[in-house]
Design a protein around this motif. Structure first.
Motif, mmCIF file in Angstrom:
data_model
loop_
_atom_site.group_PDB
_atom_site.id
_atom_site.type_symbol
_atom_site.label_atom_id
_atom_site.label_comp_id
_atom_site.label_asym_id
_atom_site.label_seq_id
_atom_site.Cartn_x
_atom_site.Cartn_y
_atom_site.Cartn_z
ATOM 1 N N SER A 1 2.384 1.760 -3.423
ATOM 2 C CA SER A 1 1.522 2.393 -4.426
ATOM 3 C C SER A 1 1.306 3.872 -4.120
ATOM 4 O O SER A 1 1.153 4.676 -5.030
ATOM 5 C CB SER A 1 0.199 1.659 -4.660
ATOM 6 O OG SER A 1 -0.228 0.968 -3.567
ATOM 7 N N ASN B 1 -1.586 -3.801 -6.332
ATOM 8 C CA ASN B 1 -2.671 -4.088 -5.397
ATOM 9 C C ASN B 1 -3.139 -5.519 -5.514
ATOM 10 O O ASN B 1 -3.419 -6.171 -4.514
ATOM 11 C CB ASN B 1 -3.845 -3.135 -5.633
ATOM 12 C CG ASN B 1 -3.574 -1.779 -5.037
ATOM 13 O OD1 ASN B 1 -2.773 -1.658 -4.119
ATOM 14 N ND2 ASN B 1 -4.209 -0.753 -5.566
ATOM 15 N N THR C 1 -0.020 0.290 -10.580
ATOM 16 C CA THR C 1 -0.487 0.278 -9.185
ATOM 17 C C THR C 1 -1.589 -0.759 -8.993
ATOM 18 O O THR C 1 -1.663 -1.408 -7.965
ATOM 19 C CB THR C 1 -0.997 1.656 -8.733
ATOM 20 O OG1 THR C 1 -1.775 2.209 -9.778
ATOM 21 C CG2 THR C 1 0.140 2.584 -8.416
ATOM 22 N N LEU D 1 0.845 -1.195 0.000
ATOM 23 C CA LEU D 1 0.000 0.000 0.000
ATOM 24 C C LEU D 1 0.882 1.247 0.000
ATOM 25 O O LEU D 1 0.648 2.212 -0.747
ATOM 26 C CB LEU D 1 -0.900 -0.011 1.234
ATOM 27 C CG LEU D 1 -2.077 0.940 1.179
ATOM 28 C CD1 LEU D 1 -3.055 0.465 0.129
ATOM 29 C CD2 LEU D 1 -2.758 1.031 2.522
#
Lengths: 459, 255
Positions: A377, A444, A440, A374
């Motif tokens: 990103s 994820n 990104t 997280l």
């Protein structure tokens, strides 16, 4: 007028709720124990039947109001004015609207402009006066239609729950729709770009120089759109940021969750989270005005050439920015590891540090990996710090002391200022944005699958 | 009291959680290679007491222990006692089975690895197999040694935790309501195991089941409001308690 309408609607809905409830209570008195749903749900049913359509009308009206008024004004215009180029008509309407709202002087305006302004005023006042009437009529119609249906057999509770469930689903749908919309707009513009520049050149080219000529006779009219150096710059800065944030964030999380006393923790954790609240533009100052020059001076003393906008400066500051993401999320995850596991390990004669390394961290690993990804990103998408502290030149280098540029910086420079939206230069921004989004997204997805795999193994 | 028969004794043991006192002047002797059952209503200090014996209360913030806990003539609250070594000598099995999120094998090998009990992989295998065997689990998990320990049934998990405790060769095993989350069959299996283990280990068990205490223990102590009310042979405590509160509790009049 709009506030008044909303208040009126609220009042009417409340009354409708009360009416529906009373009616149900009366029904129940006549034939006890025969109501399918409790009176409250009858009230809610009536209120929703009238209130929802009225609210819908209100919203649509507010959205469409300006456009409808404009069309009405347009229809009143003399033929000669309406026949002009669309841009001129739009300009004319904008001026008329300005006069109508009192922002412009109307003394020296042309007579047809004044007339149009008067039309604007007339139509929009009418529309706003009509609004409460229509909304209340819709609400009343809904109430009248639903009230007779309030019989003991009405499954009011199920209907109300169904309506509410639909509302909740609609709200969650908004987020999904917006995401789809963003992706579609990116894809559409990126497609335009790939019509001009081959996709292979964009993905594999190692030269980035997005200069296209505005006029055909200009020099340097052929741009180069190889995205590799731009993404390499992003990766370099992100890597530096993670090298800073992962150890600092993780170790502070371990300290906070395993060693710190409750009172210390109560002070330190919020303090760390303040870091997350610092606006990124402030980090930008810090990187550009403090860290960058300091690194350059240090480099001079060591006989190293350090660019004043080095990847190192931007990466270090970005690392500081994402520390709270790593530490706060990891801290939560580590604290979620059951105390019984810690006691089990301590009870076997393990030291606290052995317990953390061999039991707590492995159990918390999926969450920690999730927190790190997280943070990554965040770092990849971060813009302000790199706009202020990273370079503009797209160097393909792994040396952190040189200046590199990042995807976000390029997007900003491509799109700020006056731009034509049909040149490869500006369209390149959308292609970059699309690729960044995909990267990104991929991160994820990987994060989620890592988390899921470990979870299956451990629980 | 014959000191050779006493493994652990407490003298004037007082425990506080913050301002609240949980144990009042507890003096208790626990005999070597016997099973001692601690009984009493919830919140009477049984768990606090056994957590004093391996200093597990140290990990609770705000907990203070006053008095002496003597293990083999050594006060374990003395400054020069290494808590880590102590916990290797005094193993613990918890109320809820708490296997680590690791394989069955790694769960049992955990303590042995930490204390460096095995020099070769072969020795470690030996320790793991013997411990599982003694915990009566080997036959059920022989083919599943590399499966996660958390995938076993509740009763198996609890026996895994016992095997894990045995693997570090403790002298004392503390059990804090080891059967409270298990079904009667799994409980019976654990009770049987406790009987076998008492040949080699000193066992202290906290339990809420009077029948269980009567079945597994040789001695019993009745706790009430943080103090020991009565202590003695289990058979005597259950047939002829000398204190009225003990009688009321074991006949189910309160608690």
């Amino acid at each position: 007028m709009i506030v008044l309408t909303a208040l009126l609607l609220l009042l009417v809905v409340t009354l409708a709720f009360e009416t529906g409830r009373r009616r149900a209570v009366t029904l129940a008195v006549d034939t006890p124990r025969s109501l399918h749903s409790r009176p409250v749900y009858h009230g809610a049913f009536v209120a929703l039947c009238g209130g929802l359509p009225a609210l819908f009308v209100l919203l649509v009206w507010l959205i469409a109001h300006a456009a409808v008024v404009e069309q009405l004004v347009l229809a009143q215009l003399p033929e000669a004015l309406r026949g002009q180029q669309p841009e001129r008509v739009a300009l004319f309407l904008a001026e008329a609207r300005g006069i109508a709202s009192g922002h412009f002087e109307n003394q020296r305006a042309a007579p047809e402009l004044v007339a149009a302004a008067a039309d604007f005023l007339r139509f929009s006042t009418f529309s706003l006066r009509l609004l409460p009437v229509v909304v209340l009529l819709v609400a009343l119609a809904g109430f009248m239609a639903s009230l007779p249906r309030c019989t003991p057999a009405l499954r009011a509770q199920r209907r109300v729950e169904k309506i509410l469930r639909a509302l909740l689903a609609a709200c969650s749908g908004v987020a999904v729709l917006v995401t789809i919309g963003i992706v579609l707009s990116l894809v559409f513009e990126a497609f335009q770009f790939f019509l001009r520049v081959p996709i292979s050149e964009f993905l594999l080219g190692t030269h980035w120089s997005p200069q296209t000529a505005i006029r055909a006779d200009q020099v340097g009219s052929s741009g180069a759109f190889g995205a590799v150096p731009v993404f390499a710059g992003t990766l370099l800065i992100t890597a530096i940021a993670v090298l800073v944030a992962a150890p600092v964030g993780l170790y502070s999380a371990i300290y906070l969750s395993e060693y710190a006393r409750a009172r210390l923790r109560a002070v330190v954790k919020p303090a760390l989270e303040v870091l997350a609240g610092v606006p990124t533009v402030v980090y930008g100052f810090f990187a550009a005005l403090t860290v960058g020059p300091t690194l350059r001076t240090l480099g001079e003393q060591l006989n190293l050439s350090v660019a004043s906008e080095s990847a190192l400066a931007a990466g270090l500051v970005m690392g500081v920015m994402i520390i709270p993401f790593v530490s706060s999320l990891s801290d939560d995850v580590i604290r979620a590891v059951p105390q019984s596991l810690r006691e089990g390990s301590l009870g076997l004669g393990a030291t606290p540090s052995e317990t953390i390394r061999r039991v707590v961290l492995p159990a918390a690993l999926p969450g920690i990996v999730g927190a790190l990804l997280l943070a990554v990103s965040r770092a990849i998408g971060e813009t302000m710090i790199v706009v202020m502290a990273a370079g503009l030149a797209a160097n393909l280098t792994a040396n952190p002391l040189e200046a590199v540029t990042t995807v976000t910086v390029q997007i900003v420079t491509l799109l700020t200022g006056d731009q034509e939206f049909d040149s490869a230069k500006t369209l390149a921004a959308f292609a970059l944005g699309l690729l960044l989004f995909l990267v990104t997204l991929l991160l994820n997805v990987i994060a989620l699958s890592v988390v899921r795999r470990y979870r299956e193994q451990y629980d | 009291m014959n000191s050779a028969a006493t493994k652990i004794s407490t003298r004037g043991l007082n425990v506080f959680y913050g301002d609240k006192q949980a144990l009042f002047d507890v003096n208790l002797d626990l005999r070597r290679n016997q099973v001692t059952a601690l009984i009493g209503p919830s919140g009477c200090g049984k768990s606090t007491f056994i957590r004093c014996i391996n200093r597990m209360n140290d990990v609770i913030e705000g907990c203070r222990v006053r008095g002496k806990v003597i293990l083999d003539e050594e006060d374990i609250y003395c400054d020069d006692i290494d808590v880590v070594q102590l916990r290797a000598r005094v193993g613990m099995v918890f109320q809820k089975p708490n296997p680590f999120p690791k394989s069955v094998y790694d769960n049992v090998a955990y303590g042995a690895r930490i204390h460096g009990l095995a020099d070769t992989p072969g020795e470690l295998d030996e320790i793991v197999m013997t411990s599982l065997e003694r915990a009566g689990l080997l036959d059920e998990v022989r083919d599943r040694l590399s499966d996660p320990g958390t995938g076993l049934s509740g009763g198996q998990q609890q026996r895994l935790c016992i095997a894990r405790a045995i693997a570090v060769s403790p002298e004392v095993i503390l059990m804090d309501e080891p059967c409270s989350s298990l079904d009667p069959i799994a409980s019976a299996r654990i009770e049987e195991l406790i009987g076998e283990l008492s040949e080699n280990y000193t066992i202290v068990i906290v339990t809420h089941s009077m029948q269980q205490a009567a079945r597994v223990s040789q001695r019993a102590a009745f706790f009430h409001l943080g103090a020991v009310v009565e202590e003695g042979e289990t058979s005597r405590i259950f047939t002829d308690p000398s204190d009225e509160r003990t009688r009321d509790y074991i006949t189910g009049r309160f608690g």
